[in-house]
Write a protein that holds these residues in place. Structure first.
Motif, PDB file in Angstrom:
ATOM      1  N   ALA A   1       0.838  -1.207   0.000  1.00  0.00           N
ATOM      2  CA  ALA A   1       0.000   0.000   0.000  1.00  0.00           C
ATOM      3  C   ALA A   1       0.870   1.253   0.000  1.00  0.00           C
ATOM      4  CB  ALA A   1      -0.921   0.007   1.212  1.00  0.00           C
ATOM      5  N   ASP A   2       0.442   2.232  -0.779  1.00  0.00           N
ATOM      6  CA  ASP A   2       1.134   3.528  -0.776  1.00  0.00           C
ATOM      7  C   ASP A   2       0.852   4.281   0.516  1.00  0.00           C
ATOM      8  OD1 ASP A   2       2.254   3.737  -3.624  1.00  0.00           O
ATOM      9  OD2 ASP A   2       0.185   3.067  -3.920  1.00  0.00           O
ATOM     10  N   GLU A   3      -0.346   4.152   1.012  1.00  0.00           N
ATOM     11  CA  GLU A   3      -0.778   4.736   2.284  1.00  0.00           C
ATOM     12  C   GLU A   3      -1.737   3.751   2.925  1.00  0.00           C
ATOM     13  OE1 GLU A   3       0.105   7.710   3.675  1.00  0.00           O
ATOM     14  OE2 GLU A   3       1.319   8.354   1.970  1.00  0.00           O
ATOM     15  N   SER A   4      -1.862   3.842   4.252  1.00  0.00           N
ATOM     16  CA  SER A   4      -2.822   3.008   4.972  1.00  0.00           C
ATOM     17  C   SER A   4      -3.558   3.870   5.974  1.00  0.00           C
ATOM     18  CB  SER A   4      -2.120   1.868   5.710  1.00  0.00           C
ATOM     19  OG  SER A   4      -1.474   1.005   4.799  1.00  0.00           O
ATOM     20  N   LEU A   5      -4.780   3.477   6.259  1.00  0.00           N
ATOM     21  CA  LEU A   5      -5.521   4.155   7.313  1.00  0.00           C
ATOM     22  C   LEU A   5      -6.234   3.129   8.149  1.00  0.00           C
ATOM     23  CD1 LEU A   5      -8.821   4.458   6.271  1.00  0.00           C
ATOM     24  CD2 LEU A   5      -7.612   5.948   4.703  1.00  0.00           C
ATOM     25  N   THR A   6      -6.548   3.547   9.373  1.00  0.00           N
ATOM     26  CA  THR A   6      -7.218   2.660  10.308  1.00  0.00           C
ATOM     27  C   THR A   6      -8.104   3.484  11.225  1.00  0.00           C
ATOM     28  OG1 THR A   6      -6.901   0.791  11.794  1.00  0.00           O
ATOM     29  CG2 THR A   6      -5.357   2.639  12.028  1.00  0.00           C
ATOM     30  N   VAL A   7      -8.846   2.815  12.090  1.00  0.00           N
ATOM     31  CA  VAL A   7      -9.905   3.476  12.854  1.00  0.00           C
ATOM     32  C   VAL A   7      -9.514   3.907  14.259  1.00  0.00           C
ATOM     33  CG1 VAL A   7     -11.759   2.401  11.548  1.00  0.00           C
ATOM     34  CG2 VAL A   7     -10.837   1.234  13.550  1.00  0.00           C
ATOM     35  N   SER A   8      -8.353   3.498  14.742  1.00  0.00           N
ATOM     36  CA  SER A   8      -7.971   3.875  16.104  1.00  0.00           C
ATOM     37  C   SER A   8      -6.453   3.908  16.243  1.00  0.00           C
ATOM     38  CB  SER A   8      -8.555   2.895  17.132  1.00  0.00           C
ATOM     39  OG  SER A   8      -7.926   1.634  17.020  1.00  0.00           O
ATOM     40  N   GLU A   9      -5.998   4.668  17.207  1.00  0.00           N
ATOM     41  CA  GLU A   9      -4.564   4.741  17.480  1.00  0.00           C
ATOM     42  C   GLU A   9      -4.018   3.394  17.963  1.00  0.00           C
ATOM     43  OE1 GLU A   9      -0.920   6.089  17.192  1.00  0.00           O
ATOM     44  OE2 GLU A   9      -2.646   7.267  16.545  1.00  0.00           O
TER      45      GLU A   9
ATOM     46  N   ALA B   1       5.054   3.718  10.084  1.00  0.00           N
ATOM     47  CA  ALA B   1       4.321   4.719  10.861  1.00  0.00           C
ATOM     48  C   ALA B   1       4.059   5.993  10.063  1.00  0.00           C
ATOM     49  CB  ALA B   1       5.091   5.050  12.144  1.00  0.00           C
ATOM     50  N   ASP B   2       4.966   6.339   9.157  1.00  0.00           N
ATOM     51  CA  ASP B   2       4.791   7.554   8.355  1.00  0.00           C
ATOM     52  C   ASP B   2       3.730   7.407   7.273  1.00  0.00           C
ATOM     53  OD1 ASP B   2       6.732   8.888   9.806  1.00  0.00           O
ATOM     54  OD2 ASP B   2       8.344   8.242   8.465  1.00  0.00           O
ATOM     55  N   ARG B   3       3.302   6.176   7.008  1.00  0.00           N
ATOM     56  CA  ARG B   3       2.290   5.944   5.970  1.00  0.00           C
ATOM     57  C   ARG B   3       0.999   5.375   6.550  1.00  0.00           C
ATOM     58  NH1 ARG B   3       3.686   2.372   1.706  1.00  0.00           N
ATOM     59  NH2 ARG B   3       4.916   1.172   3.150  1.00  0.00           N
ATOM     60  N   LEU B   4       0.809   5.512   7.866  1.00  0.00           N
ATOM     61  CA  LEU B   4      -0.395   5.017   8.543  1.00  0.00           C
ATOM     62  C   LEU B   4      -1.111   6.186   9.202  1.00  0.00           C
ATOM     63  CD1 LEU B   4       0.841   1.733  10.180  1.00  0.00           C
ATOM     64  CD2 LEU B   4      -1.357   1.980   9.058  1.00  0.00           C
ATOM     65  N   SER B   5      -2.336   6.449   8.794  1.00  0.00           N
ATOM     66  CA  SER B   5      -3.141   7.529   9.367  1.00  0.00           C
ATOM     67  C   SER B   5      -4.331   6.943  10.102  1.00  0.00           C
ATOM     68  CB  SER B   5      -3.660   8.456   8.261  1.00  0.00           C
ATOM     69  OG  SER B   5      -2.589   9.058   7.587  1.00  0.00           O
ATOM     70  N   VAL B   6      -4.815   7.696  11.090  1.00  0.00           N
ATOM     71  CA  VAL B   6      -5.989   7.294  11.857  1.00  0.00           C
ATOM     72  C   VAL B   6      -7.168   8.165  11.447  1.00  0.00           C
ATOM     73  CG1 VAL B   6      -7.009   7.144  14.161  1.00  0.00           C
ATOM     74  CG2 VAL B   6      -4.616   6.504  13.821  1.00  0.00           C
ATOM     75  N   VAL B   7      -8.260   7.514  11.098  1.00  0.00           N
ATOM     76  CA  VAL B   7      -9.540   8.185  10.900  1.00  0.00           C
ATOM     77  C   VAL B   7     -10.400   7.670  12.044  1.00  0.00           C
ATOM     78  CG1 VAL B   7     -11.517   8.531   9.382  1.00  0.00           C
ATOM     79  CG2 VAL B   7      -9.218   8.267   8.407  1.00  0.00           C
ATOM     80  N   PRO B   8     -10.536   8.464  13.118  1.00  0.00           N
ATOM     81  CA  PRO B   8     -11.128   7.954  14.365  1.00  0.00           C
ATOM     82  C   PRO B   8     -12.569   7.475  14.210  1.00  0.00           C
ATOM     83  CG  PRO B   8     -10.152  10.116  14.675  1.00  0.00           C
ATOM     84  CD  PRO B   8     -10.172   9.855  13.202  1.00  0.00           C
ATOM     85  N   CYS B   9     -12.890   6.503  15.049  1.00  0.00           N
ATOM     86  CA  CYS B   9     -14.277   6.062  15.188  1.00  0.00           C
ATOM     87  C   CYS B   9     -14.568   6.007  16.682  1.00  0.00           C
ATOM     88  CB  CYS B   9     -14.510   4.727  14.491  1.00  0.00           C
ATOM     89  SG  CYS B   9     -13.838   3.319  15.379  1.00  0.00           S
ATOM     90  N   SER B  10     -15.563   5.270  17.088  1.00  0.00           N
ATOM     91  CA  SER B  10     -15.984   5.296  18.486  1.00  0.00           C
ATOM     92  C   SER B  10     -15.283   4.277  19.371  1.00  0.00           C
ATOM     93  CB  SER B  10     -17.495   5.072  18.553  1.00  0.00           C
ATOM     94  OG  SER B  10     -17.802   3.804  18.000  1.00  0.00           O
ATOM     95  N   VAL B  11     -14.293   3.555  18.868  1.00  0.00           N
ATOM     96  CA  VAL B  11     -13.614   2.555  19.682  1.00  0.00           C
ATOM     97  C   VAL B  11     -12.384   3.177  20.324  1.00  0.00           C
ATOM     98  CG1 VAL B  11     -12.460   0.312  19.656  1.00  0.00           C
ATOM     99  CG2 VAL B  11     -14.451   0.707  18.217  1.00  0.00           C
ATOM    100  N   ARG B  12     -12.300   3.113  21.655  1.00  0.00           N
ATOM    101  CA  ARG B  12     -11.191   3.737  22.374  1.00  0.00           C
ATOM    102  C   ARG B  12     -10.002   2.808  22.572  1.00  0.00           C
ATOM    103  NH1 ARG B  12     -13.311   7.081  27.447  1.00  0.00           N
ATOM    104  NH2 ARG B  12     -12.249   8.901  26.645  1.00  0.00           N
ATOM    105  N   VAL B  13     -10.244   1.519  22.683  1.00  0.00           N
ATOM    106  CA  VAL B  13      -9.159   0.576  22.960  1.00  0.00           C
ATOM    107  C   VAL B  13      -9.103  -0.464  21.861  1.00  0.00           C
ATOM    108  CG1 VAL B  13      -9.303   0.900  25.452  1.00  0.00           C
ATOM    109  CG2 VAL B  13     -10.602  -0.935  24.379  1.00  0.00           C
ATOM    110  N   LEU B  14      -7.976  -1.116  21.757  1.00  0.00           N
ATOM    111  CA  LEU B  14      -7.843  -2.200  20.789  1.00  0.00           C
ATOM    112  C   LEU B  14      -8.754  -3.339  21.222  1.00  0.00           C
ATOM    113  CD1 LEU B  14      -6.386  -3.261  18.318  1.00  0.00           C
ATOM    114  CD2 LEU B  14      -4.617  -4.147  19.816  1.00  0.00           C
TER     115      LEU B  14
END
Length: 167
Positions: free
Chosen positions: A102-110, A123-136
């Motif tokens: 993947a050129d970039e990746s995104l996920t729902v939580s830190e 880490a430089d190619r992973l972004s977070v688009v937050p959702c309602s889950v606080r923990v893994l």
């Protein structure tokens, strides 16, 4: 535009056919494949061989190998039977492949972002688009519901820089 498709050929043969059809539909416009899940990334990377300027954004929503183990009644790979362990290992290999191509990746939580970094993500190619889950939310099936309680969360990360441009 979405292209309807069902295939019974190999990924490579399907990818060649899909890339030709896609080019007929859009011409030389740039292409970014937004892939929800590792299997979608596998498809996009196969198509990318025929469309080398296309970019891939991997969208990770969970740790599917763990989910599969939990669905089969196992708390961890250490206690899984051989069939489940094989499926777990294949799922982990799919995650590593998706992170690599993947050129970039995104996920729902830190926490999920941190897990992906621990398992080969850049880490430089992973972004977070937050959702309602606080923990893994990974763990034994009986305890998972307690950790999935939705929690409002401010969008402190701001807009994602994950607009991978076609090369």
């Amino acid at each position: 535009r979405l292209l309807p498709y069902i295939g019974r050929l190999t990924d490579a043969a399907n990818a060649r056919w899909m890339s030709r059809r896609l080019r007929r539909e859009i011409g030389r416009l740039p292409v970014v494949f937004h892939c929800r899940g590792e299997s979608a990334v596998a498809w996009a990377s196969a198509i990318q061989e025929w469309m080398p300027r296309a970019a891939i954004v991997a969208d990770f929503r969970g740790i599917w190998p763990d989910e599969q183990l939990h669905a089969r009644g196992f708390d961890s790979p250490a206690v899984a039977d051989e069939e489940s362990l094989g499926a777990y290992r294949a799922g982990m290999a799919n995650i590593r492949h998706a992170l690599a191509v993947a050129d970039e990746s995104l996920t729902v939580s830190e926490p999920l972002r941190e897990w992906l970094v621990q398992h080969g993500g850049d880490a430089d190619r992973l972004s977070v688009v937050p959702c309602s889950v606080r923990v893994l939310a990974a763990g034994p099936p009986r305890g998972r519901d307690d950790r999935l309680t939705p929690q409002p969360r401010p969008h402190r990360q701001g807009p994602t820089r994950c607009a991978a441009s076609a090369r």
